[in-house]
Design an enzyme around this catalytic site. Sequence first.
Site, PDB file in Angstrom:
ATOM      1  N   CYS A 116     -62.051  23.088 -87.995  1.00 23.34           N
ATOM      2  CA  CYS A 116     -61.552  24.467 -87.895  1.00 23.34           C
ATOM      3  C   CYS A 116     -62.614  25.520 -88.201  1.00 23.34           C
ATOM      4  CB  CYS A 116     -60.359  24.651 -88.823  1.00 23.34           C
ATOM      5  SG  CYS A 116     -59.195  23.295 -88.715  1.00 23.34           S
ATOM      6  N   CYS A 167     -47.184  26.723 -93.165  1.00 22.20           N
ATOM      7  CA  CYS A 167     -48.208  26.239 -92.227  1.00 22.20           C
ATOM      8  C   CYS A 167     -48.546  27.291 -91.190  1.00 22.20           C
ATOM      9  CB  CYS A 167     -47.713  24.999 -91.492  1.00 22.20           C
ATOM     10  SG  CYS A 167     -47.100  23.685 -92.553  1.00 22.20           S
ATOM     11  N   LYS A 214     -52.150  32.354 -90.730  1.00 24.02           N
ATOM     12  CA  LYS A 214     -50.703  32.183 -90.823  1.00 24.02           C
ATOM     13  C   LYS A 214     -49.949  33.024 -89.785  1.00 24.02           C
ATOM     14  CE  LYS A 214     -46.795  30.910 -92.556  1.00 24.02           C
ATOM     15  NZ  LYS A 214     -46.213  31.037 -91.212  1.00 24.02           N
ATOM     16  N   HIS A 256     -54.138  30.439 -85.260  1.00 21.05           N
ATOM     17  CA  HIS A 256     -55.308  29.631 -85.606  1.00 21.05           C
ATOM     18  C   HIS A 256     -55.760  28.796 -84.406  1.00 21.05           C
ATOM     19  CE1 HIS A 256     -58.132  27.256 -87.730  1.00 21.05           C
ATOM     20  NE2 HIS A 256     -57.340  26.355 -88.260  1.00 21.05           N
TER      21      HIS A 256
END
Lengths: 122, 384
Positions: B84, B207, B328, B332
């Site tokens: 990431c 998540c 969030k 992402h």
Amino acid sequence: MVTLRHFFARAREGQLTGVRCEKCGELAIPPKALCPACGERAWQPVPLAGEGTIASFTVIRVAPRAWAAEAPYAVAVVKLKEGVSLLGRVVDIPLEKLAIGLPVRFRPLIRDEQTSVGFGPA
Amino acid sequence: MRRVAVIGVGVTKFGKHDRTSSELFAEAAADALADAGLPASAVQALYYGNVVGGETEHQLHTGPQAASILGIPGIPTTRFETACASSHAAFRHAVMEIAAGVSDVVLAGGAERVLNVPTAESTEYFAYASDAVWEQTLGLTFPGVFALIARAHMDKYGTTEEQMAAVAVKNHKHGTKNPKAQFQKEITVEQVLKSAYVADPLKLYDCCPFTDGGAAVVLASEEVARKHRKPVWVLASAAASDWMLMGDKRDLSRVPATERAAAAAYRQAGLSPQDVDVVELHDCFTIAEIIATEGLGLFEPGAGGLAAAKGWTSLGGKIPVNPSGGLKAKGHPIGATGAAQVAEIVTQLRGEAGPRQVEGARTGLAHTLGGNTATVLVSLFGRG
Ligand SMILES: [Zn+2]
């Protein structure tokens, strides 16, 4: 030298194996190429008792494709009594009984040709 | 070493797209070049972040593909993969290339496309960032990694699920002020607490989502940057790693790579955590934001949950964290996230962030974490 293949062949028979550095005494599991403490590559395989306690755990409810049929299932980081830690699937312990500090014992999880690390009741 | 500035930023709308990742990157890159006031032909190198293109798009060799779609084949280009944190790693190498005097203008960024495959499939691909032999075989997921970390933090410091929920509520509130965010609706602590467990103790609203999107930044040497209306200077860019396996991490309640990268970045810049006015950090899960605010030195270890619940990290608080909405709420797209965070900090330091502007921000920090916490990048920025 302990290769992954050797490690899992022994694990399949129920024996958890670490490596100890002959130069400085560092213990490691899984086996590494070089000693993180002294940089040497003088590892000797050592049998581990397979006894430990849960350091942290989770219950996985949304699983990757291959494991979806088994969800929910628990995985835990287990601190072995020799001082090193290892991630494993927790089996034969009810999910609501899981707790940090709970004693567990290594057991191999065998699925066809694949062996992976499991922990069951102590 | 030469000074380096960011002179152009571009970010696509985050969410679901019917475009390839290279198309998404091209949109962001074209916007970044327009922002910089430079033609594509001025770009001397391209560093590109993309993570699961091989899986979701059957696409490797994405560096030259991205250069081709921008019409600038011929330049050196490399794809970076640090899970990431990929485009933040690309950014750091662009900084070093300019600082070393190799190039004067470098394009860095990344893109990702994952919403074209079902969740169970993308969950599997994201788990590839953990060890294939020791961890994937156990069915460990990316939320599972942070669930193990969350449980350890709760056990050590008494952090609560309500404190974690406060992070989600805050970032969703910030997201309503960002038109490019994937989610632009407020949520409540109760909604978070009532959402289904994904990996205990993390619930769905703890998540970040799966996201498609692209982001790009144009970096330049001081000589080039001086001609730009509002250059934002790179004061530091640092990277660190940690043990790959969860079992090898000595204290699951901490992220040592964040602490190492932050220490290196503060040292490079000659700054301390108290000097930072605005932070974009890696809140892939609510607990990740709490631990990052501790690891970056914004709060004492164990105080990150309290800080979120007290509103100290909200816009208008002591130290605003993730004014963009964070991973969030903003979303992402893993290959684009680091560059998008840098773009937000640059926008904040230019004073052009509109309703989510941190008033008077002079110094900003971007923090990006890779996968299982084994990679972290931290960069510091200053204006004028
Ligand atoms: Zn040694």
